[in-house]
Design an enzyme around this catalytic site. Structure first.
Site, PDB file in Angstrom:
ATOM      1  N   ASP A  85       8.947  -1.470  -9.649  1.00 26.35           N
ATOM      2  CA  ASP A  85      10.085  -0.446 -10.190  1.00 26.35           C
ATOM      3  C   ASP A  85      10.966  -1.374 -10.744  1.00 26.35           C
ATOM      4  O   ASP A  85      11.540  -1.120 -11.849  1.00 26.35           O
ATOM      5  CB  ASP A  85      10.823   0.338  -8.958  1.00 26.35           C
ATOM      6  CG  ASP A  85       9.685   1.136  -8.244  1.00 26.35           C
ATOM      7  OD1 ASP A  85       8.867   1.805  -8.545  1.00 26.35           O
ATOM      8  OD2 ASP A  85       9.824   1.084  -6.940  1.00 26.35           O
ATOM      9  N   MET A 107       0.964  -3.980 -10.921  1.00 30.41           N
ATOM     10  CA  MET A 107       1.086  -4.168  -9.624  1.00 30.41           C
ATOM     11  C   MET A 107       0.975  -5.467  -8.818  1.00 30.41           C
ATOM     12  O   MET A 107       1.643  -5.975  -8.041  1.00 30.41           O
ATOM     13  CB  MET A 107       0.208  -3.015  -8.623  1.00 30.41           C
ATOM     14  CG  MET A 107       0.455  -2.983  -7.182  1.00 30.41           C
ATOM     15  SD  MET A 107       1.817  -2.620  -6.634  1.00 30.41           S
ATOM     16  CE  MET A 107       1.782  -0.589  -6.696  1.00 30.41           C
ATOM     17  N   SER A 166       0.614  -1.163   0.026  1.00 30.21           N
ATOM     18  CA  SER A 166       0.042  -0.057  -0.040  1.00 30.21           C
ATOM     19  C   SER A 166       0.958   1.068   0.097  1.00 30.21           C
ATOM     20  O   SER A 166       1.820   1.452   0.778  1.00 30.21           O
ATOM     21  CB  SER A 166      -0.846   0.099   1.084  1.00 30.21           C
ATOM     22  OG  SER A 166      -1.728  -1.241   1.135  1.00 30.21           O
ATOM     23  N   HIS A 174      10.160   4.009  -3.217  1.00 31.45           N
ATOM     24  CA  HIS A 174       9.204   3.649  -4.150  1.00 31.45           C
ATOM     25  C   HIS A 174       8.201   4.865  -4.599  1.00 31.45           C
ATOM     26  O   HIS A 174       7.021   4.765  -4.466  1.00 31.45           O
ATOM     27  CB  HIS A 174       8.427   2.536  -3.283  1.00 31.45           C
ATOM     28  CG  HIS A 174       7.351   1.901  -4.274  1.00 31.45           C
ATOM     29  ND1 HIS A 174       7.752   1.560  -5.574  1.00 31.45           N
ATOM     30  CD2 HIS A 174       5.999   1.702  -4.173  1.00 31.45           C
ATOM     31  CE1 HIS A 174       6.604   0.735  -5.832  1.00 31.45           C
ATOM     32  NE2 HIS A 174       5.650   0.847  -5.195  1.00 31.45           N
TER      33      HIS A 174
END
Length: 203
Positions: free
Chosen positions: A39, A118, A7, A66
């Site tokens: 990433d 994600m 999150s 991040h």
């Protein structure tokens, strides 16, 4: 259990989680991970495209944090070595990796974010953790963890995963001048995000 925080803002949510566990007397720095795999996935994909090599064979360490400029891909350590990319191309690839999330939001005209990539990144990292917990040797992934490799208390770098979670936080290796500058540039922002998380948890 190991805990994978995905999150956002990860730069702050991992320190928040650490503080909450400390208050409960249950904090184990080896079991708390910030998932920065997205990433890495982006850096690999963009690098492979530029270098003309198969993305499945590519690895690029991504260190720092991040979000935005705290994301620092180390293209000098990419494997396999692709065609010699120019300084301009490395600069552009670095910026594209940092802005990858924004690129997706803009492509979706504000109607969503990078949910599928994600989910993929989360699955890749969770799978690596499971391998480590099952005793598979030499499982190494980048993750945002409690760290002493810089002066910051939390930092993303290569981590060796094992039965205890974090078995070893690996160093940054040799950096180019461009990467050294990127490292210096990200520190104040990352420090501020960490402090914001700790303050929030203790407020």
């Amino acid at each position: 259990a190991v805990i994978n925080m995905i999150s956002n803002p990860v730069n702050s949510t991992v320190p928040i989680a650490a503080e909450v566990f400390k208050k409960a007397g249950t904090y184990d720095e080896k079991k708390l991970f910030g998932v920065t795999t997205l990433d890495v996935v982006r850096a690999r994909t963009f690098y492979a495209g530029k270098a003309g090599i198969n993305v499945a064979d590519v690895d690029v360490p991504v260190v720092g944090g991040h979000a935005g400029i705290t994301i620092l891909p180390l293209f000098s350590q990419a494997t396999p070595r692709g065609s010699n990319l120019s300084d301009e191309e490395i600069t552009a690839l670095t910026k594209r990796t940092q802005d990858g999330g924004t690129e997706v939001v803009e492509a979706k005209a504000g109607k969503g974010s990078a949910t599928l990539s994600m989910a993929y990144a989360g699955a890749v990292f969770a799978n690596a953790c499971l391998k480590g917990l099952n005793g598979v040797p030499d499982v190494v992934e980048c993750s945002y963890v409690q760290s002493t490799i810089t002066e910051l208390p939390f930092f993303a770098s290569k981590v060796r995963l094992g039965k205890n979670g974090v078995e070893e936080v690996l160093g940054l290796g040799n950096l180019t001048d461009f990467e050294k500058q990127g490292l210096e540039n990200l520190k104040s922002e990352l420090k501020s995000s960490i402090e914001k998380g700790i303050k929030f948890a203790n407020a």
